[in-house]
Enzyme design. Structure first.
Site, short mmCIF file in Angstrom:
data_model
loop_
_atom_site.label_atom_id
_atom_site.label_comp_id
_atom_site.label_asym_id
_atom_site.label_seq_id
_atom_site.Cartn_x
_atom_site.Cartn_y
_atom_site.Cartn_z
CG HIS A 15 -20.27 -50.29 -15.86
ND1 HIS A 15 -21.32 -49.38 -15.73
CD2 HIS A 15 -20.28 -51.01 -14.86
CE1 HIS A 15 -21.98 -49.47 -14.57
NE2 HIS A 15 -21.46 -50.73 -14.14
CE1 TYR A 90 -10.45 -58.30 0.64
CE2 TYR A 90 -9.04 -56.52 1.23
CZ TYR A 90 -10.31 -56.95 0.74
OH TYR A 90 -11.44 -56.25 0.90
N GLY A 94 -12.00 -57.76 -4.78
CA GLY A 94 -12.73 -57.53 -5.95
C GLY A 94 -11.57 -56.98 -6.93
CG ASP A 96 -15.13 -54.16 -8.37
OD1 ASP A 96 -14.45 -55.05 -7.51
OD2 ASP A 96 -16.31 -53.86 -7.91
NE ARG A 97 -12.94 -52.46 -2.08
CZ ARG A 97 -12.78 -52.92 -0.94
NH1 ARG A 97 -12.97 -54.15 -0.57
NH2 ARG A 97 -12.24 -52.15 0.09
CB THR A 119 -24.54 -53.13 -6.88
OG1 THR A 119 -24.76 -52.80 -8.27
CG2 THR A 119 -25.42 -53.58 -6.13
CB THR A 172 -43.90 -43.10 3.58
OG1 THR A 172 -45.00 -43.29 4.50
CG2 THR A 172 -43.22 -44.54 3.62
#
Length: 248
Positions: A15, A90, A94, A96-97, A119, A172
């Site tokens: 990205h 912590y 990540g 990204d977070r 993802t 289904t």
């Protein structure tokens, strides 16, 4: 602030953004590349021009093996999430977070809850003192679809669609869509309601590659909750911008 490029190396895609000072001018999503030569073939011409012009490139990666090719570029800065002034982060969290939470708080205010739909679907919250309260991680929309397809003998491979599927499906494919849609949307509602009980004045921001799709589902299934959630697909890039502001 000078012009810069931002790159988020995710589990599925790359990205990119081009920022002319404070304002994000353009964004791109591309596939992963194994080399700089391969990268030149998959990038948009405008993006590749900026890259070749050695505009500063800020990289946040959750895939260390995919980061190596950018280290050879002289303009590359690898973002260190530990330098972002959020409390109680912590060691295995990540980047990204961290960036998404920092971008949300700086642009929308603390306390805030970030729901990132890539993802993985992640929930990450911080209080008014910029202290991490915690969060949760579960498989995202497409990962759940892939898991069913690759780990069962008879279930078909399907794509999610923007039109909401009936909860009680009669075939289904629709049953798979129903199971994934309604459980993910119920999770978003549950985490959001719990967070807002604790922090009634908090901002809640939905971001990530499936943000617009999940926003559509929320609007139809839980419109009251949806009204309390903002959508910002550039939240990670806003986090990079704020990172540059505090490290320059």
């Amino acid at each position: 602030m000078q012009s810069w490029l931002g790159l988020i190396i995710g589990n599925s895609r790359l990205h990119w953004c081009y920022c002319d000072g404070e304002k994000i001018q353009q964004t791109w999503n591309t596939s992963q590349a194994e080399s700089l030569a391969e990268l030149s073939h998959i990038l948009d011409k405008t993006l590749y021009f900026h890259l070749k012009a050695q505009i500063p490139l800020y990289v946040a990666s959750v895939v260390p093996s995919a980061t190596k090719i950018y280290l050879s570029l002289p303009q590359t800065t690898i973002i260190n999430g530990k330098t972002i002034p959020l409390q109680d982060i912590y060691s295995t969290m990540g980047v990204d977070r961290i960036l998404a939470l920092w971008g949300a708080g700086c642009n929308y205010g603390f306390p805030c809850l970030v729901i990132d739909s890539g993802t993985a679907l992640t929930f990450t919250g911080a209080d008014e003192n910029k202290k991490l309260i915690g969060g949760a991680i579960l498989p995202g929309v497409r990962l759940q679809l892939q898991t069913l397809f690759f780990n069962t003998a008879a279930l078909p491979e399907i794509e999610m669609i923007s039109e909401i599927t009936p909860r009680w499906a009669k075939n289904t494919s629709s049953a798979i869509q129903s199971g994934i849609i309604y459980t993910i949307i119920a999770s978003i509602r549950d985490f959001t309601e719990d967070w807002l009980q604790k922090y009634p004045q908090s901002q809640v921001i939905l971001t990530g590659g499936d943000a617009l799709l999940l926003n559509q589902y929320l609007e139809e299934i839980f419109p009251d909750i949806n009204k309390q959630i903002k959508v910002d697909t550039n939240l990670l890039f806003l986090g990079i911008k704020e990172y540059i502001n505090i490290t320059s």
